[in-house]
Design a protein around this motif. Structure first.
Motif: not given
Lengths: 253, 253
Positions: A67-68, A73, A75, A95, A139, A143, A146, A191, B137, B139-144, B146-149, B230
DNA sequence: CGTTTGATTGACACGAGTCAACACCAGTGG
DNA sequence: CCACTGGTGTTGACTCGTGTCAATCAAACG
């Protein structure tokens, strides 16, 4: 590692479809073009358009992003027998990155080789789709973990899943699997911070739910760990119950 | 809702492949068998083996599970144009439920109808696979997230994604979308408590990043919200840049 | 052997959960 | 027409899980 193991992909895909001898021969041939990837090296980097499809034969790899804020992370884990991105071709670019967590042995499969399977080996095609769907189910569970599990349950759940997946490709010996990953890697997969991973691991060890010493993870009483984690294996859609070797020793009560 | 909208599935799939007139005609025919599902009703229940494939034409639906602890975890949103489980057939049973968050209009498609497409409409098949990959894809973003934001960034990220997905099926009007969901639903999608959702929403409103009053969500300055969250839309793999109507009004500086 | 990487520990800060009270509707029925 | 209702949104006080930082220890490695 990787000495006399049976081709993990075949072991895995057997859970997804009934494979004939000819199917298995063909799969073995697919994995002929092999390569070693060093630990911490990327297999595919974010934004690329990979030429080939990658298959992990040995070692741990993962899907991840940075991340920025600089935090990583993770996955997904790619274990022996797992395939990356059967159909990236459809999306054009990927991605997220795929990196080797440990030294890995991978096979490169040209997409054309998969397409060619269609005619003579429908069972393989079905098994490959099955594995894609299972990946998606995993996945979704991640979720849920998490979002709604405390760190200790989350980590326990992760270990349950890992153990079963390793078992499904015959990588469990004496209730143990090789697990040469750092606590920081664990932190990035569930996480939380590495410090907290440490605390939670101690707790799980103290409760005798897991053993994690050196590079091997041991689960003596799978059912207790699963109970603690709220783990149920149905989402992995594996064919058989757990292999007897992976189960705790019977007590003659 | 749902009065004179164009078939959302067609709008969506145009992002995944070039569809001919004949392709679009065929898609329209697929969605002929329609049904209304009341709010809070399940479309598919966990463990079932659904007979048909469902397509959401209007309203909000979601994938979710209830954990042992009783909390709900929402794993995905199904918006107009989205398809549930194109290929459950391969897995036998479904490992989560799909429920209507609002009153929904859905179409039921027999799996056979999809198979029949293969011969004459390869573009449709490609577009369907594209949509499956995009779902993964997401789903993967959601995971990120959830874990890191943090909760505020996570919620902002969710709104960005929702806004863009709604825009891709032309459901954005004057920088706004219909959003008739409760804060509790938001809580179960972000994985935080409803009370905290409330606090975070107030913060986002105060920062003028979003407007959420009554049942409509407004995003006046998408770029600012995306920056805060982000958010980068590349993982949605949409064809066009955002439609002009969804962009903030131009200032003549 | 020093150097480095990873594991462990403690003190403290902060994000988020919980509980409980209250406000604000939109319906509903008397 | 108004009083009641149940669902939702809002607020405050307090608790708890986790993060952060920094120091120390242990093991791996050239």
């Amino acid at each position: 590692m990787g000495r006399s193991h049976m081709n993990a992909m075949i072991l895995k895909l057997r859970h997804g479809a009934h494979l004939s001898h000819s199917d298995e021969e063909r799969l073995r041939a697919l994995a002929s073009e092999r390569r070693i990837v060093a630990a911490h090296e990327d297999i595919i980097r974010e934004g690329e358009r990979p030429e080939n499809i990658y298959l992990v034969l040995d070692g741990y790899a993962c899907r991840y992003t940075i991340l920025d804020s600089g935090v990583r992370s993770i996955m997904a884990y790619l274990l022996p027998g797992d395939i990356c991105d059967l159909h990236v071709a459809l999306l054009g670019f990927i991605d997220h990155s795929i990196g080797a967590l440990t030294r890995c042995e991978v096979a490169e499969i040209p997409p054309q080789a998969i397409d060619d399977l269609g005619a003579d080996h429908p069972a393989i095609i079905r098994a490959l789709w099955w594995s894609t769907l299972v990946d998606e189910a995993i996945l979704r569970r991640w979720l849920v973990s998490m979002g709604r599990r405390r760190a200790d349950q989350h980590l326990a759940h992760f270990f349950c899943e890992l153990y079963m997946r390793m078992d499904s490709v015959e990588r469990v010996r004496e209730c143990s699997i090789q697990f040469p990953l750092t606590q920081e890697v664990l932190a990035d997969t569930i996480g939380i911070s590495a410090v907290h991973v440490n605390r939670v691991l101690q707790q799980l060890r103290e409760m005798r739910l897991i053993g994690l010493y050196g590079k091997t993870l041991t689960i003596h009483d799978f059912d207790r760990l699963a109970e603690f984690a709220g783990f149920s294996s149905h989402y992995l859609h594996l064919k058989d119950r757990m292999r007897s070797e992976a189960l705790p020793p019977k007590r003659d009560t």
